[in-house]
Design a protein around this motif. Sequence first.
Motif, PDB file in Angstrom:
ATOM      1  N   THR A   1      40.372  36.827  37.544  1.00 46.51           N
ATOM      2  CA  THR A   1      39.440  36.243  36.608  1.00 46.51           C
ATOM      3  C   THR A   1      39.861  35.074  35.672  1.00 46.51           C
ATOM      4  OG1 THR A   1      40.128  37.610  34.819  1.00 46.51           O
ATOM      5  CG2 THR A   1      38.326  38.549  36.372  1.00 46.51           C
ATOM      6  N   CYS A   2      39.148  34.534  34.958  1.00 44.58           N
ATOM      7  CA  CYS A   2      39.676  33.403  34.180  1.00 44.58           C
ATOM      8  C   CYS A   2      40.330  33.938  32.812  1.00 44.58           C
ATOM      9  CB  CYS A   2      38.058  32.810  33.557  1.00 44.58           C
ATOM     10  SG  CYS A   2      37.098  33.954  32.764  1.00 44.58           S
TER      11      CYS A   2
ATOM     12  N   VAL B   1      37.879  44.694  37.030  1.00 46.08           N
ATOM     13  CA  VAL B   1      36.462  43.830  36.908  1.00 46.08           C
ATOM     14  C   VAL B   1      35.578  43.952  38.218  1.00 46.08           C
ATOM     15  CG1 VAL B   1      35.721  41.676  36.185  1.00 46.08           C
ATOM     16  CG2 VAL B   1      37.542  42.505  34.942  1.00 46.08           C
TER      17      VAL B   1
ATOM     18  N   THR C   1      33.853  46.208  33.520  1.00 44.74           N
ATOM     19  CA  THR C   1      33.171  45.638  32.434  1.00 44.74           C
ATOM     20  C   THR C   1      31.780  46.138  32.145  1.00 44.74           C
ATOM     21  OG1 THR C   1      32.482  43.515  33.756  1.00 44.74           O
ATOM     22  CG2 THR C   1      34.472  43.375  32.620  1.00 44.74           C
ATOM     23  N   LYS C   2      31.199  46.655  33.209  1.00 44.68           N
ATOM     24  CA  LYS C   2      29.692  47.171  33.245  1.00 44.68           C
ATOM     25  C   LYS C   2      29.941  48.475  32.571  1.00 44.68           C
ATOM     26  CE  LYS C   2      27.862  43.569  35.525  1.00 44.68           C
ATOM     27  NZ  LYS C   2      29.109  42.993  36.045  1.00 44.68           N
TER      28      LYS C   2
ATOM     29  N   ALA D   1      30.124  42.296  28.464  1.00 46.98           N
ATOM     30  CA  ALA D   1      30.561  42.770  29.776  1.00 46.98           C
ATOM     31  C   ALA D   1      31.424  41.858  30.362  1.00 46.98           C
ATOM     32  CB  ALA D   1      29.619  43.255  30.660  1.00 46.98           C
ATOM     33  N   LYS D   2      32.441  40.921  29.778  1.00 50.73           N
ATOM     34  CA  LYS D   2      32.760  40.020  30.487  1.00 50.73           C
ATOM     35  C   LYS D   2      34.477  40.012  29.880  1.00 50.73           C
ATOM     36  CE  LYS D   2      29.493  37.702  32.369  1.00 50.73           C
ATOM     37  NZ  LYS D   2      29.222  37.681  33.529  1.00 50.73           N
ATOM     38  N   VAL D   3      35.397  39.584  30.763  1.00 53.63           N
ATOM     39  CA  VAL D   3      36.652  39.305  30.281  1.00 53.63           C
ATOM     40  C   VAL D   3      36.745  37.694  30.542  1.00 53.63           C
ATOM     41  CG1 VAL D   3      37.930  41.094  30.910  1.00 53.63           C
ATOM     42  CG2 VAL D   3      37.672  39.445  32.758  1.00 53.63           C
ATOM     43  N   PRO D   4      37.538  36.929  29.610  1.00 51.12           N
ATOM     44  CA  PRO D   4      38.602  37.527  28.557  1.00 51.12           C
ATOM     45  C   PRO D   4      37.702  38.371  27.432  1.00 51.12           C
ATOM     46  CG  PRO D   4      38.515  35.028  28.245  1.00 51.12           C
ATOM     47  CD  PRO D   4      37.696  35.500  29.495  1.00 51.12           C
TER      48      PRO D   4
ATOM     49  N   GLU E   1      34.437  34.819  24.755  1.00 53.00           N
ATOM     50  CA  GLU E   1      34.266  33.388  25.183  1.00 53.00           C
ATOM     51  C   GLU E   1      35.646  32.517  25.163  1.00 53.00           C
ATOM     52  OE1 GLU E   1      31.486  32.376  26.362  1.00 53.00           O
ATOM     53  OE2 GLU E   1      30.452  34.334  25.791  1.00 53.00           O
ATOM     54  N   PHE E   2      35.890  32.106  26.246  1.00 51.70           N
ATOM     55  CA  PHE E   2      37.247  31.689  26.779  1.00 51.70           C
ATOM     56  C   PHE E   2      37.444  30.451  25.606  1.00 51.70           C
ATOM     57  CE2 PHE E   2      40.287  28.559  28.160  1.00 51.70           C
ATOM     58  CZ  PHE E   2      41.243  29.587  29.071  1.00 51.70           C
TER      59      PHE E   2
ATOM     60  N   VAL F   1      35.156  25.269  31.544  1.00 47.24           N
ATOM     61  CA  VAL F   1      34.578  26.620  31.451  1.00 47.24           C
ATOM     62  C   VAL F   1      33.123  26.552  31.658  1.00 47.24           C
ATOM     63  CG1 VAL F   1      34.206  28.499  29.729  1.00 47.24           C
ATOM     64  CG2 VAL F   1      36.312  27.271  29.701  1.00 47.24           C
TER      65      VAL F   1
ATOM     66  N   HIS G   1      33.463  26.308  35.837  1.00 51.03           N
ATOM     67  CA  HIS G   1      33.500  27.708  36.096  1.00 51.03           C
ATOM     68  C   HIS G   1      31.950  28.275  36.070  1.00 51.03           C
ATOM     69  CE1 HIS G   1      34.288  31.930  34.333  1.00 51.03           C
ATOM     70  NE2 HIS G   1      33.505  32.079  35.240  1.00 51.03           N
TER      71      HIS G   1
ATOM     72  N   LYS H   1      23.168  35.463  42.545  1.00 47.78           N
ATOM     73  CA  LYS H   1      22.663  35.301  40.985  1.00 47.78           C
ATOM     74  C   LYS H   1      21.953  33.886  40.976  1.00 47.78           C
ATOM     75  CE  LYS H   1      25.564  38.303  38.313  1.00 47.78           C
ATOM     76  NZ  LYS H   1      26.167  38.600  37.170  1.00 47.78           N
TER      77      LYS H   1
ATOM     78  N   TRP I   1      41.717  28.716  41.399  1.00 49.00           N
ATOM     79  CA  TRP I   1      40.493  29.307  42.038  1.00 49.00           C
ATOM     80  C   TRP I   1      40.429  28.275  43.349  1.00 49.00           C
ATOM     81  CZ3 TRP I   1      36.503  30.350  37.817  1.00 49.00           C
ATOM     82  CH2 TRP I   1      36.813  31.685  37.280  1.00 49.00           C
TER      83      TRP I   1
END
Length: 212
Positions: free
Chosen positions: A9-10, A32, A37-38, A49-52, A64-65, A100, A104, A116, A177
């Motif tokens: 992940t980011c 993840v 995260t869910k 429900a996100k990282v970071p 939020e990065f 970001v 991303h 999605k 990535w």
Amino acid sequence: MKLYWGPHTCAIGTHVLLEEIGRPYEAEKIDVAGGATKEPWFKAINPKAKVPTLVLDDGRVLTEFGAIAVWLARQVPHLNLLPTDPDEEERALSLMDYAVGTIHGQAFARMFMPEKFEPQDPVHQTLGLGQGSVKKQGRQMIEEAFAIVDGQLGSRQWAAGDTFGVADAALFYVERWAPQVDVALPANMAAHFERVKARPAVAKVMQVWGES
Ligand SMILES: N[C@@H](CCC(=O)N[C@@H](CS)C(=O)NCC(=O)O)C(=O)O
């Protein structure tokens, strides 16, 4: 401070910044890809429900990065992770936001989660009709964005200012990535990626992530 992260992940960009600033922190690996995260326990910490996700010692939760990166940079102004010169600061924030939000959030997201972006009607969803074109569009967006970043990097060592900073951490995670989607990094980005990887803090984080 405690960082929640997951493989691939980011969050690696945030982990790198934490390591660079040299303040005490914990890093908890979560699954993840497996949907951690869910899960209710994680959504109770970060409903997005996100990282970071960075939990401060007083319990506040940063998400939020870009926001986390700026917050971390401001803890250690002497490291110049965010340039003080207004023009260089704008350059850093612009490149970080582009990495970001666009590279991303728009481009790689189409490659990693085409479902999605395709139409939600039952025919498309059942047959996966739109996924090929979504991925194709994502690839094109990555290539176009990489060409722009490559031009902006030029022969500079770092994204903005004279030292490693928040925008370098953001570019690093999207550069990392590129092989996953079989896109070649243009020359300046490839050199930048190697430069970031050579930093002791980054090597240490990559080892923890099992990527060295
Ligand atoms: N806008 C968020 C995006 C974070 C994000 O997309 N994180 C991904 C990993 S790279 C994630 O946690 N995905 C889990 C999921 O969507 O289930 C940020 O800048 O931090």
